[in-house]
Design an enzyme around this catalytic site. Structure first.
Site, mmCIF file in Angstrom:
data_model
loop_
_atom_site.group_PDB
_atom_site.id
_atom_site.type_symbol
_atom_site.label_atom_id
_atom_site.label_comp_id
_atom_site.label_asym_id
_atom_site.label_seq_id
_atom_site.Cartn_x
_atom_site.Cartn_y
_atom_site.Cartn_z
ATOM 1 N N ASP A 174 1.117 -1.058 0.135
ATOM 2 C CA ASP A 174 0.132 -0.428 0.163
ATOM 3 C C ASP A 174 0.793 1.536 -0.696
ATOM 4 O OD1 ASP A 174 -2.683 1.616 0.508
ATOM 5 O OD2 ASP A 174 -1.924 2.288 2.101
ATOM 6 N N GLU A 258 -1.535 -0.790 -6.045
ATOM 7 C CA GLU A 258 -2.853 -0.972 -6.480
ATOM 8 C C GLU A 258 -1.997 0.795 -7.925
ATOM 9 O OE1 GLU A 258 -6.580 0.828 -3.126
ATOM 10 O OE2 GLU A 258 -4.134 1.270 -2.617
ATOM 11 N N CYS A 311 -12.234 -3.775 6.353
ATOM 12 C CA CYS A 311 -11.935 -4.340 7.165
ATOM 13 C C CYS A 311 -11.611 -5.657 6.625
ATOM 14 C CB CYS A 311 -13.135 -4.226 8.348
ATOM 15 S SG CYS A 311 -12.491 -5.340 9.575
ATOM 16 N N CYS A 314 -13.061 -8.961 8.788
ATOM 17 C CA CYS A 314 -14.615 -9.507 8.064
ATOM 18 C C CYS A 314 -15.031 -8.740 6.721
ATOM 19 C CB CYS A 314 -15.585 -8.812 9.156
ATOM 20 S SG CYS A 314 -15.699 -6.743 9.342
ATOM 21 N N CYS A 330 -12.599 -0.929 13.130
ATOM 22 C CA CYS A 330 -13.875 -1.629 12.319
ATOM 23 C C CYS A 330 -15.452 -1.727 13.749
ATOM 24 C CB CYS A 330 -13.477 -2.877 11.999
ATOM 25 S SG CYS A 330 -15.034 -4.188 11.482
ATOM 26 N N CYS A 333 -16.518 -5.985 13.615
ATOM 27 C CA CYS A 333 -15.695 -7.456 14.785
ATOM 28 C C CYS A 333 -15.247 -6.299 15.788
ATOM 29 C CB CYS A 333 -15.211 -7.808 13.699
ATOM 30 S SG CYS A 333 -13.996 -6.770 12.795
ATOM 31 N N ASP A 340 -2.597 1.949 7.081
ATOM 32 C CA ASP A 340 -1.749 1.424 6.027
ATOM 33 C C ASP A 340 -2.209 -0.842 5.704
ATOM 34 O OD1 ASP A 340 -1.984 3.622 4.826
ATOM 35 O OD2 ASP A 340 0.161 4.295 5.931
#
Length: 357
Positions: A174, A258, A311, A314, A330, A333, A340
């Site tokens: 990332d 990405e 997330c 989950c 989150c 969860c 990052d």
């Protein structure tokens, strides 16, 4: 295609011939451009003369490599084509005062070759440099940057690449503005940010330049100092990225990143200096070809994939996540994780799914 770039140390005679070729290439480029400008103003047509038509009145052009002059003509032609197709501005003349000078020559009838497995022979020149066997030389570009000479050899080769299965040793990266990247293994690149380190010194040199008389000798001397500092920053950055990309390509069978629009990001968020300092695009190009040569996978996922808002445990997707929030919490969860690192895990997971198909 693969290019090899080396620094060379020509002797006095070779240096004289190289500098003479730089001057002739610049002369041919500017003369052809000047004539093309007149033709364009009078007729509106794109007509480019050949270097051969200039040799009768300018005998000194016969002393240098003719293919270097032909490439100067092709550069003018390419510049005009780009202008007419609205891909670039109107071509400009080349200046003798620029800190970077170069010319390109092509391999014709074995004019560029390797002798005794160690000497690189160019038209009218010879250097001690090695090129891997079975690599066919296509062209060579000689460059003088701030008094240092370099040769860039473009080669063509055939290589059978055995693909390595990518089920294991997969890593997601990332992009991080301050650290270059955070990996799915929670590793940071710890990029030194060379431009930021030397920014104050650069400002002092530029401030001194602004106080000098424009185009005076001292002004040009100061320009060279600034150019040398920029070159030093560039070389430090390139060295760091080469070593880092080599390490990653050796340790992993697949790297997932990405597909980011770095230019848009730098303009929209005013991160131009930081984005340029990181050299993320350069790093990805290095990583891609090194993985390819090893038969490994390099994969880019869609830039619209919400890697930061999802997330990694989950799969819940947040509707909103501010840039200032550096940790991901989150609601489903209850996990709390570095933003990052969470994004890198998501990039890895979606990449592994794409590799399976």
């Amino acid at each position: 295609m693969l290019a090899f770039k080396y620094r060379i140390y020509p002797n006095k005679e070779q240096e004289l011939l190289i500098n003479k070729t730089f001057g002739c290439v610049r002369f041919v480029y500017n003369t052809i451009l000047c004539i093309a400008n007149k033709i364009y103003e009078e007729t509106g047509k794109n007509k480019i003369i050949t270097p051969a038509s200039l040799k009768s009145e300018n005998q000194f052009l016969k002393e240098v490599d003719s293919l270097a002059l032909s490439n100067a003509q092709l550069n003018v032609k390419r510049s005009f084509t780009n202008f007419f197709q609205k891909r670039a501005k109107f071509p400009r003349f080349k200046s003798k005062k620029t800190s970077v000078k170069s010319y390109t020559t092509n391999c014709v009838n074995n004019s560029i070759r390797i002798e005794e497995n160690k000497y690189l022979v160019l038209p009218k020149l010879k250097y001690h440099r090695e090129i891997p066997k079975n690599y066919r030389i296509k062209s060579v570009t000689l460059i003088n940057s701030n008094g240092n000479y370099y040769v860039s050899v473009l080669t063509e080769f055939e290589k059978e690449i055995q693909k390595i299965p990518s089920n294991d040793k997969v890593i997601g990266l990332d992009f991080s503005m301050s650290e270059l990247f955070v990996s799915s293994e929670n590793q940071r690149a710890d990029y030194p940010r060379y431009f930021r380190m030397l920014e104050e010194e650069l400002k002092k040199l530029q401030k001194s330049l602004s106080r000098k008389v424009r185009f005076s000798k001292n002004w040009y001397k100061q320009k060279v100092k600034i150019s040398k500092l920029h070159e030093y920053i560039k070389n430090c950055r390139r060295d760091f990225l080469h070593k880092l990309s080599k390490k990653l390509s050796k340790e992993h069978n697949a790297v997932i990143v990405e597909d980011l629009n770095m230019k848009g990001m730098s303009q929209a968020l005013n991160f131009g200096k930081s984005v340029g300092d990181n050299g993320w695009g350069m790093f990805l190009r290095m990583l891609e070809y090194k993985l390819m040569f090893l038969g490994k996978q390099f994969l880019k996922i869609d830039k619209w994939f919400p890697s930061s808002k999802t997330c990694s445990k989950c799969g819940n997707v947040k509707e909103e996540l501010k840039l200032s929030e550096r940790s991901y919490k989150c609601e489903c969860c209850g996990i709390e994780i570095d933003r990052d690192y969470n994004a890198a895990l998501n990039i890895k997971n979606i990449g592994k799914l794409m590799l399976e198909y």
